[in-house]
Motif scaffolding. Structure first.
Motif, PDB file in Angstrom:
ATOM      1  N   PHE A  85      73.102  41.625  37.519  1.00  0.00           N
ATOM      2  CA  PHE A  85      73.271  42.177  36.174  1.00  0.00           C
ATOM      3  C   PHE A  85      74.581  41.693  35.552  1.00  0.00           C
ATOM      4  N   PHE A 114      75.013  50.835  31.497  1.00  0.00           N
ATOM      5  CA  PHE A 114      73.976  51.291  32.424  1.00  0.00           C
ATOM      6  C   PHE A 114      74.667  51.992  33.585  1.00  0.00           C
ATOM      7  N   ASP A 128      66.563  58.912  30.788  1.00  0.00           N
ATOM      8  CA  ASP A 128      66.529  57.648  30.068  1.00  0.00           C
ATOM      9  C   ASP A 128      65.164  57.537  29.390  1.00  0.00           C
ATOM     10  N   MET A 173      75.403  42.527  31.880  1.00  0.00           N
ATOM     11  CA  MET A 173      75.317  43.927  31.473  1.00  0.00           C
ATOM     12  C   MET A 173      76.624  44.649  31.795  1.00  0.00           C
ATOM     13  N   VAL A 205      70.649  54.437  30.679  1.00  0.00           N
ATOM     14  CA  VAL A 205      71.465  53.884  29.604  1.00  0.00           C
ATOM     15  C   VAL A 205      72.282  54.960  28.907  1.00  0.00           C
ATOM     16  N   ARG A 253      68.726  53.532  40.440  1.00  0.00           N
ATOM     17  CA  ARG A 253      68.142  53.481  39.098  1.00  0.00           C
ATOM     18  C   ARG A 253      69.231  53.624  38.049  1.00  0.00           C
ATOM     19  N   PHE A 254      69.263  52.678  37.130  1.00  0.00           N
ATOM     20  CA  PHE A 254      70.224  52.777  36.032  1.00  0.00           C
ATOM     21  C   PHE A 254      69.661  53.616  34.898  1.00  0.00           C
TER      22      PHE A 254
END
Lengths: 414, 478
Positions: free
Chosen positions: B175, B153, B211, B178, B143, B140-141
């Motif tokens: 991604f 991320f 997040d 990103m 931010v 899980r990213f």
């Protein structure tokens, strides 16, 4: 009108979407975001389940309804016109933003969007397509999109959906015509199957065009699927399997999903109150598997059913079939053809492949087979090896009892 | 990197692997060892930093190859070994080497899945594949705002095997636009949109702790879960507990499970409605409805309004619910709509006193606006809850003809949503063989204006006259 906050609308519209069984993100084309300005990738093979809920189901896609307002009145559906549920709606932009927010954090593989019918079918369909368009065109989103199409919408719209979506689906809802007429008075089979046929043809045509023109647009590369509700009408398992088999055949479907009717809040009075045992849905999926990967046809599955046309709940359909056709066993693991090995209860496709590879080396003994399978006790009555023949075991009258697992306390959760 | 020593004329060798993710380097060493004819018993493979080696200080370095002969390894071996190499089992290098050694004399070894070594490799490869897949799934990213207004991320993940590098490409491709970092105890990956860099091992504290989107995600997770189909085993098989601590949604699981069984039980009892013996007199029903609290309308503090009229009636007229005046007087159809109904009945030649009049819902549902009580339409569920009482009345009166005024009344006869416009002006047969006629509610006529008013009033009058005809025919027949 006061707008409900986003969080609450997400709760309402996700809750409303959970009765759709499919969450698959598999079977599309290979795609990634390298060199693009957006994000996302898909793989040709299996999808990814980013989480599992305590109901054992995979959460792969953000599964939402654009709105749960609906002009239809299908009895089994929580969103039917006459239901008391709280209503809410998203704009296409909101759904697209949510999808991207979740996707960037690696929560999901993409979006599964469906909707209640507002105004009319075509208007609703346009909103669904607009959501997909925002994702694909405005944001260069290359993840997975599954759009539920509405059979009553204009076919030109359904065709447009396929240009943005990886997979499209139309629910047949109920396995029999009578059931559909009684429980979903606003839908009809001819229309549903007509739309499925249109989609099927569009998919085939697009595939064909790709072969000749490299830049021909892709159309729903992950194909189409459908869903049937089990246990809401009187259809038995044989009816359901035959219907599914027919659908696989005529419309070239990728998947048929079976959804056990589950009691919904504010249920309609014509529905049964209690749901069918969950294991029934499981047996149907097992038979579906047998048809797709093990070379059984619908008739053979029906043969495995009991007199009432339903599959036994205590044993799996493959074992049930084997017990009925004992003269086909034992199968010699060292000599028999692949098709016959695939019929042995307890032997999977993987096990069969390994047996076939290993038997080229030397004659297999029972010990060898035990190493390639999960439980040799279960298979033993149906095979012979260099050092093993079941002799009387295959014909024992109480074989079923020997092989069926003791009644598990599944109903504890019922 | 490698050492060797002579003991009793047999040479033992010790090879230390520094980069646990670099299969190609290991392959070069293994090829070298085979070309030097070193049997699996004489070589010990070790991880950098691992304690205790098999041969103690007697082992020597790997010699330069004595021959240049080709080393055989088929594609099957390479595919399996490349994966199995990443496993965390300390025996992996030894087993991989042993299988490579055996392959030189048993070229078809890889096909024998019953062989212990092959099965071992197979299992390791499977574990690694699964770990790779689970990393793609459960990472899980979160931010973090960086300078220049750019987002980064950042994810913290704890893989079971040495798979981070093997997975890098997946995350780059997915991604690509990103900026992201993946931190793990064994090393990290950093992507800036152009280039991938490997970083040092990280700690959980290095990653952000939350997040803003996680609240949304958690509520999605809770809502998509269907409490009527608990399958905890299936969930645990695919999402074992070891992953939970780094997944924001997993904290909800215990409560969701605990709540689920209670929720479904409640749903089934609520839907079950009233059961038991029906009252055998109208007075019994009147007492029953006065005390009925099966739906929220019963709890509004109003008096229930019982039906009234001829107990041997041929005709039963059913409205929606008592209104303001009806509730105060305790009698059905006396307000404006009731008076309009009386007018039309007279016109059609139906004597109201000979009929039995009642309502689908027995209590008055309203919303208070200042001093006024404004009528509210009962919901489908409320109509269904009250059905039991109407059925009880029908069982006692046994009318030959029933008239349902409006959709609510029609629903209480048929148990389904009725489109009045579509189903009006025709006889429907009920379960007991009697006739049901559906028409509009007189209050609808009061709300209309202009042409629609005239047209609907005409249609209503027409319906009533047809019904009057049916009554005459049936009474005559008896």
């Amino acid at each position: 009108m006061v707008q409900i906050p986003l969080l609450e609308r997400l709760e309402i519209l996700a809750d409303a979407a959970k009765y759709d069984a499919s969450c698959a993100s598999s079977g599309s084309v290979k795609r990634n975001s390298v060199g693009g300005k957006g994000l996302g990738s898909t793989d040709r093979g299996m999808g990814i389940c980013h989480a599992y809920a305590p109901d054992g189901r995979c959460i792969s896609l953000l599964k939402l309804l654009l709105t749960n307002h609906c002009v239809f009145d299908c009895h089994y559906c929580i969103n039917r016109k006459s239901s008391n549920v709280k209503r809410a709606r998203f704009t296409p932009q909101e759904v697209a933003d949510l999808t991207l927010t979740f996707y960037r954090r690696n929560y999901i593989e993409g979006l599964f969007l469906s909707s209640g019918i507002i105004k009319d079918a075509s208007h609703t369909m346009e909103l669904l397509i607009e959501t997909a368009r925002i994702l694909r065109e405005d944001n260069d989103f290359r993840g997975y999109i599954h759009l539920k199409t509405i059979p009553e919408a204009e076919s030109e719209l359904v065709a447009r959906a396929g240009l943005y979506a990886d997979r499209v689906s139309i629910n047949v809802e109920l396995p029999t015509d009578a059931g559909l007429k009684r429980l979903a008075p606003d839908k009809n089979r001819v229309q549903i199957e007509g739309a499925m046929g249109d989609l099927g043809r569009a998919i085939v045509e697009a595939k064909d065009a790709r072969k000749r023109f490299r830049h021909a647009p892709r159309f729903a590369p992950a194909g189409q699927s459908t869903q049937m509700i089990v246990g809401a009408d009187g259809a038995n398992d044989s009816d359901i399997i035959k219907r599914a088999s027919g659908l696989y055949g005529t419309h070239n479907l990728r998947r048929v999903y079976y959804s056990s009717f589950s009691p919904i809040p504010d249920a309609s009075a014509v529905l049964p109150l209690k749901r069918p045992p969950l294991i029934r849905e499981h047996r149907l999926y097992q038979s579906d598997w047998l048809m797709r990967f093990y070379g059984y046809n619908a008739g053979e599955i029906a043969q495995a059913a009991d007199d009432d046309g339903n599959l036994p709940l205590d044993i799996d359909p493959k074992l049930a079939w084997a017990l009925k056709f004992r003269e086909r066993f034992p199968v010699d693991v060292n000599r028999s053809a692949r098709e016959d090995l695939l019929r042995v209860p307890g032997l999977g496709v993987r096990g069969v492949n390994q047996i076939i590879a290993a038997r080229r080396q030397r004659g297999l003994r029972l010990d060898d087979v035990a190493k390639l399978t999960v439980s040799v006790t279960k298979i033993r009555p149906f095979i012979c090896t260099v050092d093993w023949r079941p002799s009387l075991l295959t014909d024992r009258a109480d074989l079923r009892k020997l092989l069926s697992r003791p009644e598990k306390q599944l109903e504890l959760f019922a | 990197m490698s050492g060797s020593q002579v003991t009793d004329k047999i040479e033992y060798h010790r090879v230390v692997i520094h980069d646990l993710q670099d299969f190609d380097h290991w392959r070069d060493l293994a090829r070298q060892a085979i070309q030097s004819d070193i049997s699996p018993e004489r070589i010990s493979w070790e991880e950098n930093g691992a304690t205790g080696d098999l041969f103690g200080s007697v082992a020597t370095r790997l010699p330069s190859p004595t021959s240049n002969r080709p080393v055989r390894a088929n594609k099957r071996y390479m595919d399996l070994a490349r994966r199995a190499f990443l496993h965390s089992d300390p025996r992996r290098f030894g087993t991989l080497y042993k299988v490579l050694w055996r392959l030189q004399s048993e070229p078809r070894l890889m096909e024998d899945r019953t062989d212990g070594d092959i099965r071992m490799m197979d299992e390791w490869a499977r574990h690694v594949r699964r770990d790779i897949h689970k990393m793609r799934a459960f990472l899980r990213f979160r931010v973090v705002d960086e300078a220049q207004g750019e987002n980064r991320f950042v994810a913290w993940f704890e893989p079971s095997h040495h798979i981070v590098r093997a997975n890098a490409r997946f995350f780059v491709e997915r991604f690509a636009a990103m900026n992201w970092s993946i931190l793990t105890p064994g090393g990290s990956l950093l992507w800036d949109g152009q280039m991938l860099q490997e970083g040092p091992p990280a700690r959980r504290e290095d990653a952000p702790q939350g997040d803003a989107a996680e609240d949304l995600w958690r509520s999605y997770y809770a809502s998509i879960f269907n409490p009527s189909r608990l399958k905890i085993g299936a969930m645990l098989r695919e999402m074992p507990r070891k992953y939970w601590k780094n997944m924001p949604e997993a904290a909800l699981i215990p409560d969701l499970i605990a709540g689920a069984q209670a929720r479904e039980a409640r749903m089934v009892t609520e839907g079950a409605g009233r059961v038991g013996k029906r009252p055998d007199t109208l007075t019994g029903i009147a007492e029953g409805i006065a005390a009925c609290r099966d739906c929220p309308i019963g709890g509004l503090g109003t008096c229930a309004v019982m039906g009234e009229g001829n107990q041997n009636a041929v005709l039963m007229i059913v409205g929606e619910q008592p209104g303001d005046q009806e509730e105060m007087a305790g009698r059905p159809f006396i307000g404006p709509a009731g008076q309009l109904l009386n007018e039309y009945l007279r016109e059609a030649g139906i004597v109201r006193e000979k009929a039995y009049c009642t309502n689908a819902v027995k209590h008055f549902k309203f919303a208070q606006r200042g001093k006024r009580r404004i009528h509210q339409t009962p919901t489908a569920k409320e109509v269904d809850a009250c059905r039991w009482w109407l059925e009880s009345e029908r069982a006692l009166i046994r009318p030959k003809i029933s008239v349902a005024l409006g959709a609510s009344a029609a629903r209480s006869f048929l148990g389904r949503t009725v489109n009045v416009a579509r189903e009006r002006s025709q006889a429907l047969t009920l379960d007991d063989g009697s006739e049901l006629w559906i028409t509009t509610h007189p209050s609808y006529l009061l709300r209309l204006d202009g042409a629609a008013k005239a047209e609907q009033r005409r249609a209503f009058a027409h319906d009533l006259s047809v019904i009057a005809g049916r009554i005459a025919a049936l009474c005559h027949a008896v």
